[in-house]
Enzyme design. Structure first.
Site, mmCIF file in Angstrom:
data_model
loop_
_atom_site.group_PDB
_atom_site.id
_atom_site.type_symbol
_atom_site.label_atom_id
_atom_site.label_comp_id
_atom_site.label_asym_id
_atom_site.label_seq_id
_atom_site.Cartn_x
_atom_site.Cartn_y
_atom_site.Cartn_z
ATOM 1 N N LYS A 100 3.965 10.286 8.185
ATOM 2 C CA LYS A 100 3.331 9.870 9.440
ATOM 3 C C LYS A 100 4.044 10.374 10.691
ATOM 4 C CE LYS A 100 0.557 5.978 7.790
ATOM 5 N NZ LYS A 100 -0.758 6.506 8.185
ATOM 6 N N PHE A 143 0.865 -1.180 0.000
ATOM 7 C CA PHE A 143 0.000 0.000 0.000
ATOM 8 C C PHE A 143 0.902 1.230 0.000
ATOM 9 C CE2 PHE A 143 -2.375 3.507 1.728
ATOM 10 C CZ PHE A 143 -3.601 3.407 1.086
ATOM 11 N N ASP A 182 9.818 2.330 1.115
ATOM 12 C CA ASP A 182 8.736 3.126 1.692
ATOM 13 C C ASP A 182 8.744 2.939 3.208
ATOM 14 O OD1 ASP A 182 6.294 4.048 2.661
ATOM 15 O OD2 ASP A 182 5.092 3.157 1.062
#
Length: 404
Positions: free
Chosen positions: A255, A139, A226
């Site tokens: 984040k 994702f 990532d």
């Protein structure tokens, strides 16, 4: 459901687009690893804003720093130098061993920038149609390009045609990677999460990462990792790939970097550091003074309070407690993850546990239909880890017994 008290405030957002399956909860404020809703109910926050609230809520060092920054500058423009960008970039370079940084506002933007870097890397080498290796269950975001790189047919449904130029392979399978790219001169990069978050807390094996690094070096590909969800100390290293000893060429972050203030970044090593030139990429909000101050102060607090070591200690304690309480329970497949990024994989869909846990004062999420995700703030204590265990384990057993 209990009858509403006279003073009960209903949680509703009738004028907000219906893009989330929300619980009937509206949060009011927080302190440390706890949050309160508008009706006064308190919850232990095992979700941390989905791995965002690194230093918890209302941190006594972060809040005054942000208040001070708001009184100076919130936003300017990237037409001018932003000194705090250089401060934060220098720190990220130091922590990663890479070379320079591009700032944006979200993880999606960071991943989008990584994909653009890979394509331009290919075009600069004369490759007309560059291709990027991506992974099953990945994702990377919900823009059209990052959605195309994502390995989840559910979130892709309804948004075709997807962007071409991606080769998808299974996790931790070097033979599959080599077979999928054999005799293909258009491959320019391999792109993956060190630990898949939305895909179900699936960890790339350290030895596999080392093999991929070697393959990228041999074939002149970019290794792009990532770290949007698994980075920023969540596993007990600054970045999850550091457990393997490798260095990527491109590393998207977001984040936890700003402890709740929107921030994204792409950290680049020597092979990728000069690919973008003026006019190739940009961001209106990326790198603004408020976001940069949040990043600088987040890292400062993490270092001062030893939060990487805490993530290891409390994460190991929590994982051991979960394994002990769920040992031998039919329907519990595996408890996996690193540090304070843990997943409990069940044999049946368990989305209802999000609501059941909330009713019992614990916030969690469920990913990949069957995996309970626990990603609390890195300030979590062992006592709070025991509270998580005490709430979630009986509810898991109850859910599994109901379907037995």
């Amino acid at each position: 459901m209990t009858a509403a008290l006279p003073h009960h405030i209903e949680a509703a957002s009738p004028h907000v687009m219906n893009t989330y399956g929300r619980l009937p909860i509206a949060l009011s404020h927080g302190q440390g690893c706890r949050v309160w809703d508008v009706n006064g109910k308190v919850y232990l926050d095992g979700l941390g804003g989905i791995a965002v609230n690194t230093v918890g809520h209302n941190h006594p060092k972060l809040v005054p720093a942000l208040q001070e920054q708001i009184g100076k500058l919130i936003h300017t423009s990237n037409y001018y130098h932003v000194p705090l960008q250089e401060t934060l970039a220098a720190k990220l370079v130091e922590l990663s061993g890479l070379e320079n940084v591009f700032f944006c506002s979200t993880g999606l933007e960071a991943n989008e920038a990584a994909l653009k870097l890979a394509r331009k890397f290919g075009h600069d080498k004369g490759i007309e149609k560059p291709e990027i290796v991506v992974y099953e269950k990945a994702f990377h975001g919900r823009s059209i390009a990052t959605l195309s790189a994502t390995g989840n047919p559910k979130v892709q449904a309804g948004f075709g045609p997807l962007v071409e130029g991606f080769i998808r392979v299974p996790l931790n399978n070097m033979d599959a990677l080599k077979a999928a790219t054999a005799n293909n001169p258009n491959v320019v990069a391999v792109f993956f999460e060190a630990i898949q978050g939305e895909g179900g807390i699936n960890t790339m094996k350290d030895d596999y990462l080392r093999q991929v690094r070697k393959l990228c070096d041999e074939r002149d590909w970019l290794l792009m990792i990532d770290e949007v969800q698994c980075g920023m100390g969540r596993t007990g290293k600054w970045f999850a790939h550091q457990w393997s000893g490798v260095k990527p060429d491109v590393m998207p972050l977001a984040k936890g970097l700003g402890s709740g203030v929107p921030i994204g970044a792409v950290v680049a090593g020597p092979k990728a550091a000069s690919i973008f030139q003026p006019g190739n990429h940009g961001s209106t909000f990326g790198g603004n003074p408020l976001a940069m101050r949040a990043g600088v102060e987040t890292i400062r607090i993490m270092e001062e309070e030893g939060l990487l070591a805490n993530a290891v200690k409390v994460g190991e304690h929590l994982k051991a407690a979960l394994e002990r309480e769920l040992a031998g329970v039919a329907g519990v497949k595996e408890i996996r993850g690193r540090g304070l990024m843990l997943g409990i994989d069940l044999t049946k869909p368990c989305g209802d546990l999000v609501k059941r846990c909330a009713e019992n004062g614990l916030l969690i999420s469920v990913t990949a239909d069957t995996v309970i995700r626990i990603v609390p703030s890195l300030i979590l204590t062992t006592a709070e880890a025991d509270e998580i265990t005490a709430i979630v384990c009986p509810l898991i057993k109850q859910l599994l017994q109901e379907s037995a």
